[in-house]
Every structure is written in C-alpha cells, then in structure tokens.
Scaffold this motif. Structure first.
Motif, mmCIF file in Angstrom:
data_model
loop_
_atom_site.group_PDB
_atom_site.id
_atom_site.type_symbol
_atom_site.label_atom_id
_atom_site.label_comp_id
_atom_site.label_asym_id
_atom_site.label_seq_id
_atom_site.Cartn_x
_atom_site.Cartn_y
_atom_site.Cartn_z
ATOM 1 N N LEU A 31 -1.098 11.256 -13.648
ATOM 2 C CA LEU A 31 -0.209 10.975 -12.527
ATOM 3 C C LEU A 31 0.633 9.753 -12.859
ATOM 4 C CD1 LEU A 31 0.699 11.247 -9.512
ATOM 5 C CD2 LEU A 31 -1.179 9.671 -8.958
ATOM 6 N N VAL A 32 1.947 9.918 -12.853
ATOM 7 C CA VAL A 32 2.858 8.803 -13.088
ATOM 8 C C VAL A 32 3.256 8.199 -11.741
ATOM 9 C CG1 VAL A 32 5.093 8.088 -14.006
ATOM 10 C CG2 VAL A 32 3.731 9.814 -15.214
ATOM 11 N N VAL A 33 2.987 6.921 -11.565
ATOM 12 C CA VAL A 33 3.402 6.181 -10.375
ATOM 13 C C VAL A 33 4.564 5.288 -10.787
ATOM 14 C CG1 VAL A 33 2.725 4.543 -8.580
ATOM 15 C CG2 VAL A 33 1.075 6.237 -9.424
ATOM 16 N N GLY A 34 5.763 5.605 -10.290
ATOM 17 C CA GLY A 34 6.949 4.861 -10.672
ATOM 18 C C GLY A 34 7.050 3.505 -10.012
ATOM 19 N N ARG A 35 6.558 3.420 -8.788
ATOM 20 C CA ARG A 35 6.543 2.165 -8.055
ATOM 21 C C ARG A 35 5.578 2.317 -6.888
ATOM 22 N NH1 ARG A 35 11.835 -1.369 -6.339
ATOM 23 N NH2 ARG A 35 12.606 0.628 -5.582
ATOM 24 N N ALA A 36 4.985 1.203 -6.464
ATOM 25 C CA ALA A 36 4.063 1.222 -5.327
ATOM 26 C C ALA A 36 4.229 -0.067 -4.539
ATOM 27 C CB ALA A 36 2.613 1.372 -5.798
ATOM 28 N N SER A 37 3.905 0.008 -3.256
ATOM 29 C CA SER A 37 4.064 -1.166 -2.394
ATOM 30 C C SER A 37 3.014 -1.167 -1.298
ATOM 31 C CB SER A 37 5.463 -1.185 -1.759
ATOM 32 O OG SER A 37 5.601 -0.108 -0.834
ATOM 33 N N VAL A 38 2.882 -2.314 -0.656
ATOM 34 C CA VAL A 38 2.020 -2.445 0.511
ATOM 35 C C VAL A 38 2.739 -3.328 1.526
ATOM 36 C CG1 VAL A 38 0.786 -4.451 -0.439
ATOM 37 C CG2 VAL A 38 -0.316 -3.032 1.313
ATOM 38 N N ALA A 39 2.575 -3.005 2.808
ATOM 39 C CA ALA A 39 3.213 -3.772 3.879
ATOM 40 C C ALA A 39 2.373 -3.640 5.134
ATOM 41 C CB ALA A 39 4.633 -3.267 4.141
ATOM 42 N N LEU A 52 3.746 4.946 -2.499
ATOM 43 C CA LEU A 52 3.913 5.132 -3.936
ATOM 44 C C LEU A 52 4.946 6.215 -4.203
ATOM 45 C CD1 LEU A 52 1.009 7.248 -5.391
ATOM 46 C CD2 LEU A 52 0.917 6.479 -3.029
ATOM 47 N N TYR A 53 5.686 6.012 -5.275
ATOM 48 C CA TYR A 53 6.730 6.945 -5.695
ATOM 49 C C TYR A 53 6.274 7.665 -6.955
ATOM 50 C CZ TYR A 53 11.136 8.542 -7.774
ATOM 51 O OH TYR A 53 12.124 9.288 -8.349
ATOM 52 N N THR A 54 6.330 8.995 -6.919
ATOM 53 C CA THR A 54 5.937 9.799 -8.078
ATOM 54 C C THR A 54 7.198 10.469 -8.628
ATOM 55 O OG1 THR A 54 5.347 11.624 -6.580
ATOM 56 C CG2 THR A 54 3.595 10.155 -7.283
ATOM 57 N N THR A 61 9.822 3.330 -1.671
ATOM 58 C CA THR A 61 8.581 2.558 -1.556
ATOM 59 C C THR A 61 8.786 1.191 -0.918
ATOM 60 O OG1 THR A 61 8.916 1.890 -3.858
ATOM 61 C CG2 THR A 61 7.372 3.679 -3.450
ATOM 62 N N VAL A 62 9.916 0.544 -1.162
ATOM 63 C CA VAL A 62 10.139 -0.786 -0.596
ATOM 64 C C VAL A 62 11.107 -0.754 0.589
ATOM 65 C CG1 VAL A 62 9.542 -2.005 -2.711
ATOM 66 C CG2 VAL A 62 11.912 -1.312 -2.325
ATOM 67 N N THR A 101 5.120 0.112 -13.069
ATOM 68 C CA THR A 101 4.798 1.530 -13.219
ATOM 69 C C THR A 101 3.462 1.684 -13.919
ATOM 70 O OG1 THR A 101 5.909 1.736 -15.362
ATOM 71 C CG2 THR A 101 7.243 2.090 -13.389
ATOM 72 N N VAL A 102 2.830 2.830 -13.700
ATOM 73 C CA VAL A 102 1.522 3.074 -14.307
ATOM 74 C C VAL A 102 1.299 4.573 -14.392
ATOM 75 C CG1 VAL A 102 0.210 3.062 -12.132
ATOM 76 C CG2 VAL A 102 -0.901 2.379 -14.264
#
Length: 441
Positions: free
Chosen positions: A118-126, A177-179, A204-205, A149-150
C-alpha cells in the motif's frame, strides 16, 4: 586515593550520561523502530512489542512523559468487499474518538489483509469539528521515517513518527491518508458506528469538509492512535464481539459500553481501547466473513501489542455458540483461559464477562441456552479470569432471565440498546481494574 576518587567521579558522570541516553532512546529511539518500521514477517501483521514505548505492565505508577498510551483503537476485520484495489487517487478521512488526550500523537496504519503493498502518498491528523471538518489551526501532516510518503508491505503495518500536537480528551480526530495508486484490498473495520469520508484527489491537509462527499460507516487502514500523557497510568482494552463493538448503538454518538467506561476513567487519565469485532469468536477464524481472526489468534496483536495496556476486559463467546455451533462449553472456557494465560505472560490483568442473554434472538433454543449457562457457571467460579464482571446479571430481565430487559434490548434480542450499553459500562467495578490477584488456572 585521588586517582580512585577521580575514577569514581568519572564513573558517576558516565552513569548519568547513560541514564540520559536511555531516557532519550526510550522516548524516541524505540519509536524509531515504530516510525517507518514494518512488521510483516509472518504475514499476520503483528509487531515487535519492544517498539511500543510502554510503561511496565502490572504497575500502578503513571506513565512517564516519554511513554505512549493508546487513546483509540479498532481491530482489522478483513477486506472491504467493494474495494479490491483500494481507492487509488482518493483521500480517506477516518473519524475516530479519543478517550484521553496528550501532548503528542502517533498513528498506526495497517495493510494486514492485503496481498499487495500500500502506497501512502501523504497522511495527516487534525482535531475534528464535526463530520469531515477540522478545527482551524490543528491540521498536522504526518511523516514516516521523516518522509511524507511510505509504502506499507502486504500483511504489514506502520507507525507514524511522533507529532507534537495538543490532543483533547473525549474528542474527534481526523486521520486522513491519500493513496495515489492502486494496491490490494482495503484492510478495514466494518460496523464502526461512526461516519468516515472519501474524497477525490489529495485532500489530506484540506481542513474543510467540502471535498469529502462520500460517507461510509467504516474505518479504513487506521488501527490505533496513541498519545503522550504524563498523567496516564496506562490503558484498558475492551476485547470482544459485536456487543463490545457497539453494534445497534446510535451512530456517531459514541454510546458503546467501552465509551461509557472511558467517560468514567477520564479523571484517572486512563485510555480505553475498543477491540471488539462483530461476529468474532474465541476459537474460530472468520476473516472471509469480515468477522476477524479467532480471539486466541488476534489477542497478541489487538491487545498485548497496544501501547500502555495494563488490563483487558473480555466479553467473547456468544458467537462460538450462535455462529460456530459449539455445544461443548469446555472448549469455549478453555479458549478464554488461553487468553488469560497470554495476558498473564505479559503482566496484564484480565477482567472477564459472563455471556449476556439472547433468549429473544433467532439463535436461541434449549441447547444454545444450556451452553451459555454452563459457560457462565464456569466463569463465575473464578477459574477463568482474574475478576468477573457479570454483564449477564446487569442486562437480564428478572422475570425472564434468558432475555434482556426490554429497555436494554435494541430490538433483535441479542444486541443492547444505548440504555443497555450504558448499563454495561456503568456496571463494571473500577476497582476490579487495579487488583493484583490472578485466576487459578
């Protein structure tokens, strides 16, 4: 003598430096193992417990300022039926609810049930402000090994880098998260009783809700949120089936019995983690039916590997009777004893529940009721768990003990109503969570 005094002084200084280094490693080095590190080896998604940064279990001392405590969790149940390639080109915004707050946060993402990375292009928390909207100024982009990214391998999971952030108690968090590309099936938690959202593109943001137009009552990929809280003595894990999962409770209202327990423990700064799965059994795997691995198989991952766990409350076994058609109560109680053994090996205290009434449910008959009665008899004997919470007694109708009181019945004869869940969460004796006596197995 002066030389010896010099050596002694040097040794003391080295000792101080060693302690400081140990503290730094305990606070961040172990998180480095979890930040951008994967666990997949056996394919079961379990992770090295040394990466949890937990306080020693079985103690009443508060967690130190560099120790992590779980504030929310959800067990992966299987793969989402209509997402065989994930959601390429989309952002997933999960809405989760904290039990306790803290000064930093980290998030666990799971690809447990996928056969592809699974490719996660960007992730965030709020911090959430209702639905998919974030409270202004709270959006934080997450990193993994200091990268935005991960790629999470098939069967693996990842823990984000620590993110300094003021996390409120009893509040919604948005984990997005953005895939960017297709992967395998989505590892998810069904029956979340909470609405999450989907948007096209990388949103994500984006703090607004405008792009998040596709709601769904599931949690995708996210399985845990931990916080730093210097006042926390640790976490309680609620481990069970749909009754722990809160099925039939009011959506988006946090009225499951673990939510009620969390409110009672909030002043004690104790996290409460809900690891219930609808349809789950002690003994039988039900992953193809999105009811999770057997309790004896998933206990390590979903309970013992959670950050700061001190005690587990187990309410599991009804589905072994109703779905697994198990007619030997000894097999069920032996499975429950195995959970207690696993917990004791890690110094975790076990509070276990009697099986609740289902006399008005379609699965009721004299055989299923007899099995339930005999399982409950053995649980009440004190030979299965360290302590017993008698949820059967809390919910049953005194005039028809094989059924729930009408006010506690959601209408299907099996799952409690909001009032029933409130009764369960209020019935548990908080002192039972801090005892030391172990069951005689």
């Amino acid at each position: 003598m002066a030389r010896y005094r010099g050596f002694a002084l040097l040794g003391a200084l080295v000792g101080v430096v060693a302690l400081v280094c140990a503290a730094i490693i305990g606070g961040f080095g172990l998180l480095g193992t979890g930040s951008g590190a994967f666990w997949g080896g056996s394919g079961d998604g379990s992770r090295d417990s040394r990466a949890q940064g937990r306080t020693p279990v079985g103690t009443a001392a508060p967690a130190s300022s560099d120790s992590w405590t779980g504030t929310w969790a959800a067990a992966p149940v299987g793969v989402e039926r209509f997402a065989p390639f994930g959601f390429p080109g989309h952002s997933i915004r999960n809405v989760v609810h904290t039990s306790i707050g803290g000064t930093s946060v980290r998030v666990t993402l799971s690809n447990l049930y996928s056969h592809k990375p699974l490719v996660v292009g960007r992730a965030s928390v709020a911090v959430g402000n209702g639905g998919a909207e974030a409270v202004a100024g709270t959006m934080r982009q997450l990193s993994f090994g200091r990268k935005p990214t991960v790629t999470i391998p098939a069967g693996g999971q990842i823990v984000s880098d620590p993110m300094p952030m003021r996390v409120p108690y009893d509040s919604d968090l948005l984990v997005s998260l953005y895939t960017p590309q297709a992967g395998g099936p989505v590892t998810f938690h069904s029956q979340a009783m909470q609405t999450s959202y989907l948007a096209g593109g990388d949103r994500t943001v984006d703090p607004t809700r405008n792009a998040y137009t596709r709601p769904a009552k599931v949690w995708r990929y996210v399985t845990a949120v931990d916080v730093l809280n210097r006042d926390s003595p640790g976490a309680v894990v609620a481990f069970g089936d749909s009754i722990t999962d809160g099925v039939k409770s009011t959506n988006d209202a946090n009225r499951r019995w673990p939510d009620v327990l969390a409110a009672r423990l909030r002043d004690q700064h104790m996290g409460v983690l809900n690891e219930g799965i609808g349809g789950n059994r002690v003994l039988g795997d039900s992953v193809p039916f999105r009811a999770g691995a057997a309790g004896v198989s998933r206990f390590q991952r979903d309970v013992l590997d959670r950050a700061g766990v001190k005690v587990v409350v187990i309410d599991l076994g009804i589905n072994d009777i109703l779905r697994g058609r198990e007619t030997d109560p000894t097999k069920i109680t032996n499975g429950l004893r195995e959970l207690t053994r696993q917990a004791h090996a890690r110094g975790v205290r076990v509070v276990g529940s009697t099986l609740t009434p289902f006399g008005a449910h379609r699965g009721y008959n004299p055989v299923t009721e007899s099995v339930r009665d005999r399982v409950n008899e053995e649980i009440r004997s004190g030979r299965v768990f360290d302590e017993v919470v008698d949820f059967d007694r809390a919910l049953r109708d005194p005039y028809a003990p094989d059924r729930m009181r009408p006010v506690y019945d959601s209408g299907d004869g099996l799952h409690p109503s909001d009032a029933g869940y409130r009764a369960m969460g209020s019935y548990l004796n908080l002192q039972s969570l801090v005892g030391k006596a172990q069951a005689d197995l």
